[in-house]
Every structure is written in C-alpha cells, then in structure tokens.
Write an enzyme that holds these catalytic residues in place. Structure first.
Site, mmCIF file in Angstrom:
data_model
loop_
_atom_site.group_PDB
_atom_site.id
_atom_site.type_symbol
_atom_site.label_atom_id
_atom_site.label_comp_id
_atom_site.label_asym_id
_atom_site.label_seq_id
_atom_site.Cartn_x
_atom_site.Cartn_y
_atom_site.Cartn_z
ATOM 1 N N ASP A 79 -1.857 7.635 -4.592
ATOM 2 C CA ASP A 79 -1.934 7.289 -3.103
ATOM 3 C C ASP A 79 -3.509 6.913 -2.684
ATOM 4 O O ASP A 79 -3.762 5.905 -2.187
ATOM 5 C CB ASP A 79 -1.729 8.438 -2.348
ATOM 6 N N LYS B 37 1.731 13.238 -0.375
ATOM 7 C CA LYS B 37 0.426 14.181 -0.372
ATOM 8 C C LYS B 37 1.093 15.754 0.087
ATOM 9 O O LYS B 37 0.812 16.730 -0.615
ATOM 10 C CB LYS B 37 -0.486 13.773 0.301
ATOM 11 N N SER C 151 2.993 7.574 1.625
ATOM 12 C CA SER C 151 1.739 7.886 1.390
ATOM 13 C C SER C 151 1.621 9.283 2.097
ATOM 14 O O SER C 151 1.086 10.220 1.169
ATOM 15 C CB SER C 151 0.530 7.075 2.454
ATOM 16 N N ARG D 240 -4.589 -0.871 0.186
ATOM 17 C CA ARG D 240 -4.069 -1.295 1.536
ATOM 18 C C ARG D 240 -5.010 -1.528 2.403
ATOM 19 O O ARG D 240 -4.979 -2.492 3.396
ATOM 20 C CB ARG D 240 -3.007 -0.283 1.935
ATOM 21 N N HIS E 163 1.207 18.253 9.816
ATOM 22 C CA HIS E 163 0.481 16.906 9.336
ATOM 23 C C HIS E 163 0.549 15.960 10.641
ATOM 24 O O HIS E 163 1.529 15.973 11.455
ATOM 25 C CB HIS E 163 0.871 15.969 8.361
HETATM 26 N N1 URA Z 1 -2.310 8.209 6.629
HETATM 27 C C1 URA Z 1 -1.954 8.176 5.382
HETATM 28 O O1 URA Z 1 -2.216 9.241 4.636
HETATM 29 N N2 URA Z 1 -1.426 7.086 4.560
HETATM 30 C C2 URA Z 1 -1.227 6.141 5.498
HETATM 31 O O2 URA Z 1 -0.622 5.273 4.817
HETATM 32 C C3 URA Z 1 -1.227 5.992 6.684
HETATM 33 C C4 URA Z 1 -1.929 7.059 7.257
#
Ligand code: URA
Ligand code: CA
Length: 441
Positions: free
Chosen positions: A169, A195, A191, A176, A90
C-alpha cells in the site's frame, strides 16, 4: 505470453475483462518485489479507475496487499487476567476532524483497547499524528511490543504504522498520488481495509465522509465505498460497520494542529462544539456495541471526567505532558462577518486549504508542519452572525502566509437572511451495518 504477464494483465483490464485471483496476486507481489515496473502498475491502476474491480477482484486485491507484509494479532491481550476486546475506528479523512482524539480515550475508558494506527496529513486533510505532536514530548514511534504493553495498561495507543505493515500500500499509494489514480472506490477500499485488517483489530467502525471536504463528494459514492469496506472487513473476520457523515462544512470550530487538540480537550471536559460531540458519541456507540457493550451511554464518561483521565494516561504513555501548555501562534488575523444574518455555509475544502497554506499541512511526504497553524471559527452552521464581528481567526507563525489564506477563504462563507434556511443538521447521514448488501462495481 503467460496469464500472469503484466502486459497481458494490463490489456485484459483495459478491455474490460475480470482478472483472476492468480493474476491479481502476481501483479501486486511483483510490484512490491520490483519485478513489475512502475509504468506497468500505473497503466493497470488507470485501467482500474476506468473499468473498476468486481467485489471478488477487490477482495483478492485487498488480501494480496495484506500478504506483502506482517499481520499483527491482538487477540491475546489481557487485563486483570481477562481477555481485552479491541475495536478500531477509521475515518476516510475530513477537515477539522478531531474525533480520533476524543473517541480513542473515551472507548479506552470503558475497558476496550483501541489500537489506532494513524497517518500524517497530506494536502488539505489534517493528520492525527501531526495534531498530537503539538503536545510537548509526545511521540508517534511506538514499536509492536510497546504497543501491546500500552494497550494492556491504558487501552489507547495512537501511533504510526511500521514499514512492514502492508508495504504494497505504501508503494501503491505513492504511485497513485502522482498518476491521478487515487479516485477509485475499489482502490481506496482495498488501501484502507488492507491496513486495518493487517493491524489486528477484532472490530472496526468506519467514518466515511461525504461532501466538499472529503474524498467522496457525493453521498452515493460514499455509500458505495462504505458498503464495500464493510464487506471486506467481514471477509477477513473483522466485524465492520460504517457511518456516513457530512463533510460539507468542517467539523467543530477548528482545523489545524494545536487548535484541534484544544478542541478535543473541550469535548473531553464535557463541553465542545455540538457536532463534534454528536459524532464522537455516535461512533462511540458503534464501537462499544461492536465490543459487546451495547447498553452503556458513552456520554457519561465525557461528563464525569473518566474520558479525560483516559486521555491523560494515553498522552503520558507516549511521552507527552498532558499538563504542558499548547504552543501558541506568533500571528493571528481575524476575518470579519460581511453582513448581518445567519451562517448557512462554511466550505470544508476552502477551510482545509487555508489551514494548509498557514502551515498546518504538507505538500510532499516528509515536509515539516507547524504545530500552531490553523483556522478557528466563532459560529456554527445555523448561528446568527453580526456584520463586523470576527467570524474566522487565522493562526500562523509565518505572517506572509496570511494573504493567501484569506484569498482561499474568499468564497467559503455563505450568510443567509433567516435561521430557518439553515436548521442545524445532524452530521450522521446513513449507517451501513455488518453484513449489509453490496453492489458490485
Ligand atoms: N486513504 C487511504 O489510506 N487510502 C486511499 O486510497 C485513500 C485514502
Ligand atoms: Ca475541528
């Protein structure tokens, strides 16, 4: 008032108290179920931006988010009767970062499965799915059964997350985004990691960007984010390590959609920009190590065509035609070098904004993006440049976007007098190993 009353939770965090596990679980479950109001969650998020979350609070916040949805499990994947290891990567998001497109097939070519759930771009950072959709026929909507079958066959899937993966999320991120509460290390860590843990990979390598084109502009913040994410992965049994990499200049020589696919193809064919190759190989070494293949040299499969074979299988597996020509823009416009010298700076944020203005990105979720839009540049940091030669090329289908993109780039380029002011730097700034130390708050 009970301990899990939303107002009590908000005021406790506002006044600097630590929340207990039950308070965190109830507020996240309540917001996802609609019993905690958006204005209450907004207030709590702002209190968290100011007060922070401890290591324990962040772990509970992450687990509570995962518990609002399904958790996938790829631990039983098999190929030729043998267990198939899974590793994912990621990136926290940068400009011109095409590495998912080179790394995923490269890792799959070593017999390691990569379940890559990716996003679409929002703002100045591009989305991997948007880039791949410039390939004729390719589609991102793969369901879980198809994902398993593709992982067992080709080892590589890049697809959109389904709605039942961490629904908290999706809701929290949207909130947010419109309440000025994205910029919080624990909220970003929770966050991302919720995932990635829910996606069911057994190991994870993070590319945490630092610099003008990244979420975290300072190296210290990037390191803090990396440390907490590595720890959260470990808590959940996902072996996680991180590289902290430089995003002050955009990566490679292109930012956009089809232009980045073209750049990935150059790397997969054994060429491509040096920084793209460096980052691809460094992340590949981390991922292969996590899968138990610590003594293979990932560069070999870029040189001998096996990574390219794996790319073709990955694209065809999702309906794409790897032989179809990529779409080309109706208009291009060159920005010329202003003075003789050496390219010492190219600002990542400005290049990302220019690509976005040309049509490569979206301003709200669901907007269409242009496959052909983007920016390419013809020199890397440290390269000599000559006055009057093309430095950047803008690509677009909409000629009217060009003036604004040129303006966005007006201060993006720095040219120095001598090469020694800009020795080519490594993109790799630091590494956070599994089990690394974590500072709280
Ligand atoms: N990427 C995400 O998936 N979440 C965040 O809060 C910031 C970047
Ligand atoms: Ca690029």
């Amino acid at each position: 008032m009970s301990r899990t009353d939303p107002v009590g939770i908000i005021t406790a965090k506002r006044d600097g108290a630590d929340l207990d596990d039950e308070q965190i679980r109830s507020v996240i479950a309540g917001y996802t179920a609609g019993t905690v109001a958006p204005e209450q969650m907004s207030a709590l998020l702002m209190a968290i931006v100011w007060r922070g979350l401890t290591r324990r609070e962040t772990a509970t916040w992450t687990r509570s988010m995962i518990d609002t949805g399904v958790r996938l499990d790829f631990s039983d994947l098999r190929r030729d009767g043998r267990p198939l290891p899974t590793v994912d990567k990621h990136s926290t998001g940068g400009v011109g970062d095409t590495v998912t497109l080179t790394l995923t097939p490269l890792i799959a070519s070593h017999g390691v499965a990569v379940p890559q759930l990716s996003g679409r771009g929002l703002g100045h950072t591009g989305g991997t799915l948007d880039k791949l959709e410039s390939i004729p026929g390719w589609r991102a909507d793969v369901d879980v059964d198809e994902m398993r079958a593709l992982l067992e066959r080709t080892g590589a899937v890049v697809c959109a997350a389904t709605a039942d993966l961490v629904p908290a999320d999706r809701l929290l991120y949207a909130l947010r985004d419109v309440t000025g509460t994205v910029a919080s290390v624990p909220l970003i860590a929770a966050s991302i990691m919720s995932k990635k843990i829910a996606e069911g990979t057994s190991a994870l390598v993070l590319d945490v960007k630092a610099g003008s084109g990244a979420f975290m502009t300072s190296l210290d913040d990037a390191r803090r984010l990396a440390e907490i994410m590595v720890a959260l992965g470990g808590d959940s049994g996902v072996r996680t390590s991180a590289l902290i990499t430089d995003m002050s200049a955009p990566l490679g020589r292109s930012a956009g959609n089809a232009v980045e696919v073209a750049e990935a193809l150059e790397v997969l064919a054994g060429g491509g920009p040096a920084d793209m190759v460096e980052l691809t190989l460094a992340l590949a070494a981390e991922m292969l190590d996590a899968a138990g293949l610590s003594d293979v040299d990932p560069a070999e499969h870029l040189a001998d065509g096996r990574a390219m074979d794996s790319w073709r299988a990955m694209i065809a597996g999702q309906g794409g035609d790897p032989d179809a020509p990529l779409p080309t823009p109706r208009h291009t416009h060159d920005v010329l070098v202003a003075a003789d010298g050496v390219l010492t700076g190219l600002d990542a944020l400005a290049v990302g904004e220019a690509a976005w203005l040309l049509g490569a990105g979206r301003s709200r979720p669901g907007d269409a993006v242009s496959s052909t839009a983007g920016v390419t540049w013809h020199a890397g940091i440290g390269d000599p440049v000559r006055r009057g030669a093309p430095l950047l090329t803008l690509h677009t289908d909409d000629e009217e976007t060009i003036d604004a993109a040129v303006r966005a780039l007006s201060d993006a380029v720095t040219i120095g007098e001598r090469a020694d002011t800009a020795a080519p730097r490594s993109r790799i700034l630091d590494r956070v190993a599994p089990g690394g130390t974590v500072r709280t708050r």
